[in-house]
Design a protein around this motif. Structure first.
Motif, mmCIF file in Angstrom:
data_model
loop_
_atom_site.group_PDB
_atom_site.id
_atom_site.type_symbol
_atom_site.label_atom_id
_atom_site.label_comp_id
_atom_site.label_asym_id
_atom_site.label_seq_id
_atom_site.Cartn_x
_atom_site.Cartn_y
_atom_site.Cartn_z
ATOM 1 N N VAL A 6 41.011 43.879 51.013
ATOM 2 C CA VAL A 6 42.140 42.984 50.769
ATOM 3 C C VAL A 6 41.629 41.636 51.244
ATOM 4 O O VAL A 6 40.934 41.356 52.262
ATOM 5 N N TYR A 7 41.800 40.842 50.337
ATOM 6 C CA TYR A 7 41.262 39.288 50.645
ATOM 7 C C TYR A 7 42.500 38.450 50.588
ATOM 8 O O TYR A 7 43.463 38.600 50.177
ATOM 9 N N LYS A 8 42.406 37.254 51.297
ATOM 10 C CA LYS A 8 43.405 35.976 51.414
ATOM 11 C C LYS A 8 42.458 34.761 50.779
ATOM 12 O O LYS A 8 41.706 34.727 51.753
ATOM 13 N N GLY A 9 42.213 34.510 49.482
ATOM 14 C CA GLY A 9 41.485 33.723 49.297
ATOM 15 C C GLY A 9 40.334 34.065 48.931
ATOM 16 O O GLY A 9 40.026 35.283 48.379
ATOM 17 N N GLU A 10 39.313 33.580 49.998
ATOM 18 C CA GLU A 10 38.031 34.302 49.714
ATOM 19 C C GLU A 10 37.458 34.986 51.200
ATOM 20 O O GLU A 10 36.456 35.611 51.287
ATOM 21 N N ASP A 11 38.612 35.090 51.968
ATOM 22 C CA ASP A 11 38.346 35.442 53.144
ATOM 23 C C ASP A 11 38.749 37.345 53.082
ATOM 24 O O ASP A 11 39.877 37.554 52.420
ATOM 25 N N LEU A 12 37.872 38.010 53.587
ATOM 26 C CA LEU A 12 38.072 39.393 53.464
ATOM 27 C C LEU A 12 38.723 39.938 54.879
ATOM 28 O O LEU A 12 38.627 39.599 56.131
ATOM 29 N N LEU A 13 40.095 40.545 54.659
ATOM 30 C CA LEU A 13 41.029 40.526 55.760
ATOM 31 C C LEU A 13 40.739 41.916 56.533
ATOM 32 O O LEU A 13 40.577 42.285 57.572
ATOM 33 N N TYR A 35 49.486 44.759 45.636
ATOM 34 C CA TYR A 35 48.490 43.468 45.658
ATOM 35 C C TYR A 35 47.152 44.180 44.834
ATOM 36 O O TYR A 35 46.798 43.107 44.442
ATOM 37 N N ALA A 36 47.018 45.102 44.572
ATOM 38 C CA ALA A 36 45.874 45.474 43.449
ATOM 39 C C ALA A 36 46.204 45.391 41.915
ATOM 40 O O ALA A 36 45.400 45.577 41.234
ATOM 41 N N ASN A 44 48.619 35.071 41.449
ATOM 42 C CA ASN A 44 47.817 34.445 42.428
ATOM 43 C C ASN A 44 47.374 32.890 42.026
ATOM 44 O O ASN A 44 46.560 32.845 41.136
ATOM 45 N N LYS A 45 47.451 32.069 42.949
ATOM 46 C CA LYS A 45 47.234 30.848 42.669
ATOM 47 C C LYS A 45 46.025 30.506 43.692
ATOM 48 O O LYS A 45 45.614 29.298 43.945
ATOM 49 N N GLY A 46 45.561 31.583 44.478
ATOM 50 C CA GLY A 46 44.433 31.327 45.315
ATOM 51 C C GLY A 46 44.719 31.413 46.971
ATOM 52 O O GLY A 46 43.909 31.431 47.674
ATOM 53 N N ASN A 47 45.961 31.509 47.187
ATOM 54 C CA ASN A 47 46.564 31.673 48.424
ATOM 55 C C ASN A 47 47.129 32.956 48.788
ATOM 56 O O ASN A 47 47.841 32.800 49.943
ATOM 57 N N ARG A 48 47.315 33.824 47.820
ATOM 58 C CA ARG A 48 47.980 35.268 48.139
ATOM 59 C C ARG A 48 47.054 36.275 48.426
ATOM 60 O O ARG A 48 45.638 35.963 48.309
#
Length: 59
Positions: A6-13, A35-36, A44-48
């Motif tokens: 699960v990512y938010k932007g480029e960050d792996l959560l 989410y998948a 997604n606009k890059g911030n979800r």
């Protein structure tokens, strides 16, 4: 078992099964499945948060 990242932007959560990811993020496992989905990824606009199904190892 199916594993998700699960990512938010480029960050792996988080990574793990849908249930494990849901517990970590305080959401239901059905939310991880959403989410998948392609529908969610199109929105997604890059911030979800977005989940990616990882390669399933043969057990």
């Amino acid at each position: 078992m199916k594993q998700y990242a699960v990512y938010k932007g480029e960050d792996l959560l988080t990574m793990g099964t849908a249930k494990e990811c849901g517990e970590e993020l305080h959401v239901d496992s059905k939310t991880i499945y959403f989410y998948a989905s392609q529908t969610h990824k199109k929105r997604n606009k890059g911030n979800r948060m977005v989940a990616t199904l990882l390669e399933d190892d043969e057990e």
